[in-house]
Design a protein around this motif. Structure first.
Motif, short mmCIF file in Angstrom:
data_model
loop_
_atom_site.label_atom_id
_atom_site.label_comp_id
_atom_site.label_asym_id
_atom_site.label_seq_id
_atom_site.Cartn_x
_atom_site.Cartn_y
_atom_site.Cartn_z
N THR A 34 16.08 -3.72 9.87
CA THR A 34 15.34 -4.89 9.39
C THR A 34 16.20 -6.14 9.26
O THR A 34 15.67 -7.24 9.22
CB THR A 34 14.66 -4.60 8.05
OG1 THR A 34 15.65 -4.29 7.07
CG2 THR A 34 13.66 -3.45 8.17
N TYR A 74 11.34 -14.74 5.38
CA TYR A 74 12.17 -13.56 5.11
C TYR A 74 13.07 -13.77 3.91
O TYR A 74 13.31 -14.89 3.47
CB TYR A 74 13.05 -13.24 6.32
CG TYR A 74 12.27 -13.07 7.59
CD1 TYR A 74 11.33 -12.07 7.71
CD2 TYR A 74 12.47 -13.92 8.66
CE1 TYR A 74 10.60 -11.91 8.87
CE2 TYR A 74 11.75 -13.77 9.83
CZ TYR A 74 10.82 -12.76 9.93
OH TYR A 74 10.10 -12.61 11.08
N THR A 92 14.09 -8.78 7.38
CA THR A 92 12.73 -8.99 7.86
C THR A 92 11.71 -8.13 7.12
O THR A 92 10.51 -8.32 7.28
CB THR A 92 12.62 -8.73 9.37
OG1 THR A 92 12.96 -7.37 9.64
CG2 THR A 92 13.53 -9.67 10.15
N ARG A 137 6.85 -14.66 3.12
CA ARG A 137 5.83 -14.64 4.18
C ARG A 137 4.95 -15.88 4.18
O ARG A 137 3.75 -15.81 4.39
CB ARG A 137 4.97 -13.39 4.10
CG ARG A 137 5.72 -12.09 4.10
CD ARG A 137 6.30 -11.82 5.44
NE ARG A 137 7.01 -10.53 5.41
CZ ARG A 137 7.76 -10.10 6.36
NH1 ARG A 137 7.91 -10.82 7.44
NH2 ARG A 137 8.37 -8.95 6.29
N HIS A 194 12.89 -4.46 16.96
CA HIS A 194 11.66 -4.97 16.35
C HIS A 194 11.95 -6.20 15.48
O HIS A 194 11.22 -7.19 15.53
CB HIS A 194 10.98 -3.87 15.52
CG HIS A 194 9.77 -4.35 14.80
ND1 HIS A 194 8.59 -4.66 15.45
CD2 HIS A 194 9.55 -4.60 13.49
CE1 HIS A 194 7.71 -5.07 14.57
NE2 HIS A 194 8.25 -5.05 13.36
N ASP A 211 12.72 -9.31 17.60
CA ASP A 211 11.47 -9.82 18.19
C ASP A 211 10.64 -10.58 17.15
O ASP A 211 10.08 -11.62 17.44
CB ASP A 211 10.64 -8.67 18.76
CG ASP A 211 11.20 -8.12 20.06
OD1 ASP A 211 12.06 -8.78 20.68
OD2 ASP A 211 10.77 -7.02 20.45
N GLU A 212 10.59 -10.04 15.94
CA GLU A 212 9.82 -10.67 14.87
C GLU A 212 10.41 -12.04 14.50
O GLU A 212 9.68 -13.02 14.35
CB GLU A 212 9.79 -9.76 13.65
CG GLU A 212 8.84 -10.23 12.59
CD GLU A 212 8.75 -9.25 11.43
OE1 GLU A 212 8.76 -9.76 10.29
OE2 GLU A 212 8.65 -8.04 11.65
N ARG A 238 9.58 -14.60 17.14
CA ARG A 238 8.20 -15.06 17.03
C ARG A 238 8.05 -16.10 15.91
O ARG A 238 7.34 -17.10 16.07
CB ARG A 238 7.25 -13.89 16.78
CG ARG A 238 6.88 -13.14 18.04
CD ARG A 238 5.70 -12.20 17.83
NE ARG A 238 5.96 -11.18 16.82
CZ ARG A 238 6.55 -10.01 17.04
NH1 ARG A 238 6.97 -9.72 18.25
NH2 ARG A 238 6.72 -9.15 16.06
#
Length: 127
Positions: A11, A36, A65, A70, A91, A94-95, A98
């Protein structure tokens, strides 16, 4: 290896920003901090340039992450292009990419994948 380390290996994303001023680095980190949890940040101190050219400043922060506020992210102004290198689990990287794309125009320059981690090199610009 501790259980705490195991929990964050997938994460945590380290974000390195280069070739930018303090204000642009702060703008990028502020966008990520709205989403985050900031784990760690290294602020470069003043130093003498060595050699014929100017010294390169690199801004580094690590974000978890899995945690954070948020909040929604909108377009964010930068004074110039910012080079960003994201390092972490597939993951998580990638997050983060984005989220950056919601605040900036993002151009992917290169991606290097390893067994457990990936590294993405991006170029960020104002929207």
């Amino acid at each position: 290896m501790s259980d705490v380390y195991d929990l964050h290996i997938d994460t945590d994303v380290t974000v390195q920003l280069s070739d930018c001023c303090r204000e642009d680095a702060q703008a990028v980190f502020d966008v990520l901090d709205r989403v985050y949890q900031l784990e760690d940040m290294e602020t470069p101190g003043p130093r003498a340039a060595e050699g014929p050219g100017p010294a390169t400043t690199v801004w580094v922060a690590t974000f978890d992450t899995a945690g954070g506020r948020r909040e929604d992210v909108g377009p964010t102004h930068l004074t110039a292009l910012v080079g960003a290198t994201l390092t972490g689990g597939y993951h998580a990287v990638d997050e983060v990419e984005r989220v950056l794309a919601t605040g900036f125009d993002v151009r992917s320059l290169q991606s290097v994948s390893g067994d457990q981690e990936t590294e993405a090199r991006l170029l960020l610009a104002s929207r």
